[in-house]
Design a protein around this motif. Sequence first.
Motif, PDB file in Angstrom:
ATOM      1  N   GLU A 111     -14.211 -36.699 -19.102  1.00 52.78           N
ATOM      2  CA  GLU A 111     -13.209 -36.895 -20.157  1.00 52.78           C
ATOM      3  C   GLU A 111     -13.766 -36.492 -21.523  1.00 52.78           C
ATOM      4  OE1 GLU A 111     -12.240 -40.025 -16.988  1.00 52.78           O
ATOM      5  OE2 GLU A 111     -14.045 -39.205 -17.943  1.00 52.78           O
ATOM      6  N   ARG A 112     -14.999 -36.863 -21.797  1.00 51.59           N
ATOM      7  CA  ARG A 112     -15.602 -36.533 -23.091  1.00 51.59           C
ATOM      8  C   ARG A 112     -15.913 -35.036 -23.170  1.00 51.59           C
ATOM      9  NH1 ARG A 112     -20.560 -39.376 -24.464  1.00 51.59           N
ATOM     10  NH2 ARG A 112     -19.897 -39.376 -26.644  1.00 51.59           N
ATOM     11  N   ILE A 113     -16.332 -34.453 -22.050  1.00 53.74           N
ATOM     12  CA  ILE A 113     -16.604 -33.010 -22.019  1.00 53.74           C
ATOM     13  C   ILE A 113     -15.311 -32.240 -22.268  1.00 53.74           C
ATOM     14  CG2 ILE A 113     -17.208 -31.092 -20.493  1.00 53.74           C
ATOM     15  CD1 ILE A 113     -19.342 -32.930 -19.256  1.00 53.74           C
ATOM     16  N   LYS A 114     -14.254 -32.624 -21.574  1.00 56.19           N
ATOM     17  CA  LYS A 114     -12.967 -31.944 -21.738  1.00 56.19           C
ATOM     18  C   LYS A 114     -12.486 -32.026 -23.184  1.00 56.19           C
ATOM     19  CE  LYS A 114      -8.143 -32.226 -21.360  1.00 56.19           C
ATOM     20  NZ  LYS A 114      -7.123 -33.096 -21.957  1.00 56.19           N
ATOM     21  N   LEU A 166      -7.240 -23.151 -10.428  1.00 54.04           N
ATOM     22  CA  LEU A 166      -6.858 -23.627 -11.755  1.00 54.04           C
ATOM     23  C   LEU A 166      -6.457 -25.098 -11.703  1.00 54.04           C
ATOM     24  CD1 LEU A 166      -4.805 -21.670 -14.355  1.00 54.04           C
ATOM     25  CD2 LEU A 166      -4.402 -24.085 -14.000  1.00 54.04           C
ATOM     26  N   LYS A 167      -5.645 -25.447 -10.732  1.00 47.94           N
ATOM     27  CA  LYS A 167      -5.224 -26.848 -10.613  1.00 47.94           C
ATOM     28  C   LYS A 167      -6.405 -27.745 -10.267  1.00 47.94           C
ATOM     29  CE  LYS A 167      -0.441 -25.757  -9.432  1.00 47.94           C
ATOM     30  NZ  LYS A 167       0.621 -25.754  -8.403  1.00 47.94           N
ATOM     31  N   GLY A 209     -10.204 -31.863 -12.060  1.00 48.12           N
ATOM     32  CA  GLY A 209     -11.579 -32.279 -12.291  1.00 48.12           C
ATOM     33  C   GLY A 209     -11.840 -32.708 -13.720  1.00 48.12           C
ATOM     34  N   LEU A 210     -11.152 -32.069 -14.669  1.00 49.29           N
ATOM     35  CA  LEU A 210     -11.316 -32.407 -16.083  1.00 49.29           C
ATOM     36  C   LEU A 210     -10.358 -33.507 -16.544  1.00 49.29           C
ATOM     37  CD1 LEU A 210     -11.830 -28.831 -17.598  1.00 49.29           C
ATOM     38  CD2 LEU A 210     -13.537 -30.657 -17.421  1.00 49.29           C
ATOM     39  N   LYS A 211      -9.628 -34.072 -15.592  1.00 50.44           N
ATOM     40  CA  LYS A 211      -8.743 -35.214 -15.846  1.00 50.44           C
ATOM     41  C   LYS A 211      -7.574 -34.873 -16.766  1.00 50.44           C
ATOM     42  CE  LYS A 211     -11.399 -37.823 -13.312  1.00 50.44           C
ATOM     43  NZ  LYS A 211     -12.121 -38.982 -13.819  1.00 50.44           N
ATOM     44  N   PHE A 212      -7.016 -33.664 -16.617  1.00 51.20           N
ATOM     45  CA  PHE A 212      -5.762 -33.357 -17.291  1.00 51.20           C
ATOM     46  C   PHE A 212      -4.669 -34.248 -16.711  1.00 51.20           C
ATOM     47  CE2 PHE A 212      -7.958 -29.478 -18.366  1.00 51.20           C
ATOM     48  CZ  PHE A 212      -7.365 -29.036 -19.534  1.00 51.20           C
ATOM     49  N   ASP A 213      -3.668 -34.588 -17.513  1.00 49.46           N
ATOM     50  CA  ASP A 213      -2.518 -35.279 -16.943  1.00 49.46           C
ATOM     51  C   ASP A 213      -1.657 -34.261 -16.192  1.00 49.46           C
ATOM     52  OD1 ASP A 213      -0.920 -33.916 -18.865  1.00 49.46           O
ATOM     53  OD2 ASP A 213      -1.037 -35.588 -20.262  1.00 49.46           O
ATOM     54  N   ASN A 214      -0.717 -34.758 -15.419  1.00 46.21           N
ATOM     55  CA  ASN A 214       0.092 -33.868 -14.574  1.00 46.21           C
ATOM     56  C   ASN A 214       0.887 -32.865 -15.396  1.00 46.21           C
ATOM     57  OD1 ASN A 214      -0.793 -35.093 -12.234  1.00 46.21           O
ATOM     58  ND2 ASN A 214       0.892 -36.550 -12.167  1.00 46.21           N
ATOM     59  N   VAL A 263       1.918 -27.266 -17.210  1.00 50.01           N
ATOM     60  CA  VAL A 263       2.173 -26.304 -18.289  1.00 50.01           C
ATOM     61  C   VAL A 263       1.122 -25.200 -18.292  1.00 50.01           C
ATOM     62  CG1 VAL A 263       2.286 -25.999 -20.794  1.00 50.01           C
ATOM     63  CG2 VAL A 263       3.417 -27.964 -19.731  1.00 50.01           C
ATOM     64  N   ILE A 264      -0.141 -25.574 -18.226  1.00 49.61           N
ATOM     65  CA  ILE A 264      -1.224 -24.596 -18.303  1.00 49.61           C
ATOM     66  C   ILE A 264      -1.205 -23.655 -17.095  1.00 49.61           C
ATOM     67  CG2 ILE A 264      -3.730 -24.315 -18.286  1.00 49.61           C
ATOM     68  CD1 ILE A 264      -3.820 -26.997 -19.888  1.00 49.61           C
TER      69      ILE A 264
END
Length: 405
Positions: A195-198, A266-267, A272-277, A282-283
């Motif tokens: 989370e901090r890295i992202k 990509l997903k 892994g970087l804890k993006f929300d859904n 979108v990305i």
Amino acid sequence: MKKIALPKDVSYILQTLNQHGFEAYIVGGCVRDSLLGIAPKDWDITTSAKPEETKKLFTHTFDTGIQHGTITVVRNHENYEITTYRIEGEYEDCRRPDYVEFTSDLKEDLLRRDFTMNAIAYHPEEGFQDPFSGQMDIQNKTIRGVGEPAKRFQEDALRMLRCIRFGVQLGFVVEPETKVALSENVALIQKISVERIKDELEKTWISTHMESLPLLWESGLLEQVDGYLCQKVLENPNLLEQLQKAPKHPHFRWALVLQNYDQKALKSICKGLKFDNDGTKVISTMALLSQQDLPTKPYEMRQLLSKYGDIVDKIITLQEILRPESTFSTSRTVYETILADGDCLTLKQLEVDGQALMDMGIPKGKQIGQMLNHLLDLVHQNPEWNTKEQLEQIVTAVGEDIILP
């Protein structure tokens, strides 16, 4: 002496602490930003007062990290963090000190900070307290670790990403000793939470001075964060130029960084970087469709808008950056015309709904959905048909027993 214009509430807090016999200074990013002519987002204060002593002086406070000496004072609905001068013990996990010890020496407190430009304290009457020549480094656009740079990175490994991020944000250069210390300690980044890295990567992507970005992979740091991501970045010689052209929004910048990923990979990295859904959707959509030809006909554009909504606008912008030879200009004209005309794009915008169809005798269930989708497709082709009367006529003509495609 250069002066920093302080908000009234900040001046009040400093004066209150001083009047009760305590030292107090603004410190860190707010001093740095003020010297750079940037409006500070936060005003942090450091003081010789212990947390409990500080709390007695103000009517509205709450504990932010009192075990580390930090409380928050609330003045006129604004929060101000006040931290006691402190010395920190060893960092066994490259993240948090084993213990914190309060001190009465401002210099010892400044010594624990990351970079010289962030280790400057200021008081409106005393001026700057700058034992590590941070003002000179700011003037020279230099990032320098406080004291022993390697030790600063070993204390908190996230500082390596912060070092690069500050360079890209401010257009500063990392001085040689700090750069060597960074390269020698890159493996420690694996001890930091994703989370901090992202968060740090995202701040880096949306910054301005992309000429400073190559240090992220030249140092070996990106390889340690994610080897496959590093490989994909290195495969794109145009990435810096593309990032420079893109809007400063995380979705745009991440889509560019991840543009050469297949959808599964990509997903996977987003997860892994804890993006929300929503962010992942979108990305991934932007990255996928930015490489494909976009509709230039109104009907097909309405269908695309029905499926992806305002992501389409982002995709057109990405095409302008990635594929200037594409039909993005025509696509944008069609897109803007559709929006200006207020065309029906979704089931919610249809002038009839499921209840209206049931009132006309269509049985509840699968046929309702089939009929609504059929009507929406017709309206995508003929926007002027989106009236209650016209749609009811179509429903009657189709008949409730016909199985629609």
